[in-house]
Write a protein that holds these residues in place. Structure first.
Motif, short mmCIF file in Angstrom:
data_model
loop_
_atom_site.label_atom_id
_atom_site.label_comp_id
_atom_site.label_asym_id
_atom_site.label_seq_id
_atom_site.Cartn_x
_atom_site.Cartn_y
_atom_site.Cartn_z
N LYS A 4 0.92 -1.33 0.04
CA LYS A 4 0.00 0.02 0.16
C LYS A 4 0.80 1.34 0.02
O LYS A 4 0.28 2.36 -0.15
CB LYS A 4 -1.00 -0.11 1.25
CG LYS A 4 -2.09 -1.05 1.26
CD LYS A 4 -2.77 -1.03 2.43
CE LYS A 4 -4.11 -2.01 2.44
NZ LYS A 4 -4.65 -1.99 3.84
N GLY A 5 2.20 1.08 0.06
CA GLY A 5 3.04 2.30 0.32
C GLY A 5 3.48 2.87 -1.10
O GLY A 5 3.02 2.72 -2.07
N LEU A 6 4.76 3.26 -1.38
CA LEU A 6 5.55 3.90 -2.32
C LEU A 6 5.51 2.75 -3.44
O LEU A 6 5.93 1.73 -3.07
CB LEU A 6 6.86 4.38 -1.75
CG LEU A 6 7.28 5.44 -2.83
CD1 LEU A 6 6.77 6.64 -2.85
CD2 LEU A 6 8.86 5.40 -2.53
N ARG A 39 9.40 1.74 0.77
CA ARG A 39 7.73 1.47 0.46
C ARG A 39 6.99 1.81 1.54
O ARG A 39 6.06 2.39 1.78
CB ARG A 39 7.58 0.37 -0.24
CG ARG A 39 8.21 -0.01 -1.57
CD ARG A 39 7.86 -1.29 -2.38
NE ARG A 39 6.63 -0.98 -3.04
CZ ARG A 39 5.63 -2.09 -3.59
NH1 ARG A 39 6.51 -3.19 -3.34
NH2 ARG A 39 4.81 -1.78 -3.95
N THR A 41 7.45 3.34 4.43
CA THR A 41 7.50 4.68 5.01
C THR A 41 7.35 5.61 4.14
O THR A 41 7.74 6.78 4.37
CB THR A 41 8.84 4.80 5.54
OG1 THR A 41 10.07 4.64 4.76
CG2 THR A 41 8.99 3.61 6.85
N ASN A 42 6.94 5.20 2.72
CA ASN A 42 6.45 6.49 1.96
C ASN A 42 7.77 7.15 1.46
O ASN A 42 7.52 8.30 1.23
CB ASN A 42 5.31 7.08 2.26
CG ASN A 42 4.54 7.98 1.14
OD1 ASN A 42 4.21 7.28 -0.02
ND2 ASN A 42 3.79 9.16 1.49
N GLU A 199 1.23 6.22 9.19
CA GLU A 199 0.08 7.11 8.38
C GLU A 199 0.43 8.64 8.02
O GLU A 199 -0.12 9.03 7.32
CB GLU A 199 -1.11 6.95 9.24
CG GLU A 199 -1.60 5.66 9.45
CD GLU A 199 -2.90 5.44 10.11
OE1 GLU A 199 -2.86 6.50 11.19
OE2 GLU A 199 -3.39 4.21 10.46
#
Length: 201
Positions: A4-6, A39, A41-42, A199
């Motif tokens: 769901k991240g980067l 990813r 930690t965006n 988040e």
């Protein structure tokens, strides 16, 4: 969290910008961990982590220079857990450090002790000068205190300490599903704090 991240391609680009001063046999394993962490930690690690090296026995992070030492005694099977821990140190801002130190205080009995005195004898592997707040964390190392012990008397203590272990121990547990479940079961408050951090990134 990773999926769901980067996007993976962007995380790989971040990994490619980091100097890998490591033996060729270790570079790919480290790179794979960096991609997943970036990813999750965006991409917050981008620009904060500049270099990996292999110098000391024990893994460490030098936030001021953006360097993570993998640790000469770190086994490859432990890279994911250990590197999540060290990279998380680089995410802790000055305001984060103050807030995390205050959170440690709120959960403590207000006393300091050697970490080796807070763990089971077979786990007393820390340096004797490493101290922690005698707290309610299920891992004593989480409450490690980096400030001046002489100033640790009340809430006017040394809250400008160089680091805490809140993000590092917390995100270390996000390196695997089993460890996430463990943190959730053992310390729901710490788990929720890490969820809020991720988040916000």
């Amino acid at each position: 969290l990773i999926e769901k991240g980067l996007p993976k391609a962007q995380a790989e680009a971040i990994a490619d910008r980091i100097a890998m001063n490591l033996p060729d046999s270790q570079k790919q394993a480290v790179r794979e961990v960096v991609v997943d962490f970036a990813r999750m930690t965006n991409g917050a690690i981008d620009g904060k982590l500049r270099e990996f090296e292999l110098v000391q026995d024990r893994a460490s992070a030098l936030q001021s220079k953006g360097i993570v030492d993998v640790g000469t005694k770190t086994e490859i099977q432990d890279y994911r857990r250990i590197l999540y821990h060290e990279m998380a140190h680089l995410l802790e801002t000055e305001s984060d450090k103050k807030a995390n130190n205050e959170w440690i205080w709120e959960r403590s009995n207000g006393k300091l002790a050697r970490i080796n005195d807070l763990v089971e004898p077979n786990k007393a592997v820390y340096n004797n000068n490493e101290i922690a707040v005698d707290d309610k964390f299920y891992r004593a190392y989480t409450g490690k205190y980096y400030g001046d012990p002489a100033k640790f008397k009340d809430r006017t203590g040394d809250w400008n300490a160089s680091a805490t272990e809140i993000y590092s121990i917390g995100l270390e547990h996000f390196a695997s599903k089993d460890m996430m479940v463990m943190l959730y079961a053992k310390d729901r408050e710490h788990f929720d704090r890490m969820q809020t951090l991720l988040e916000s990134l």
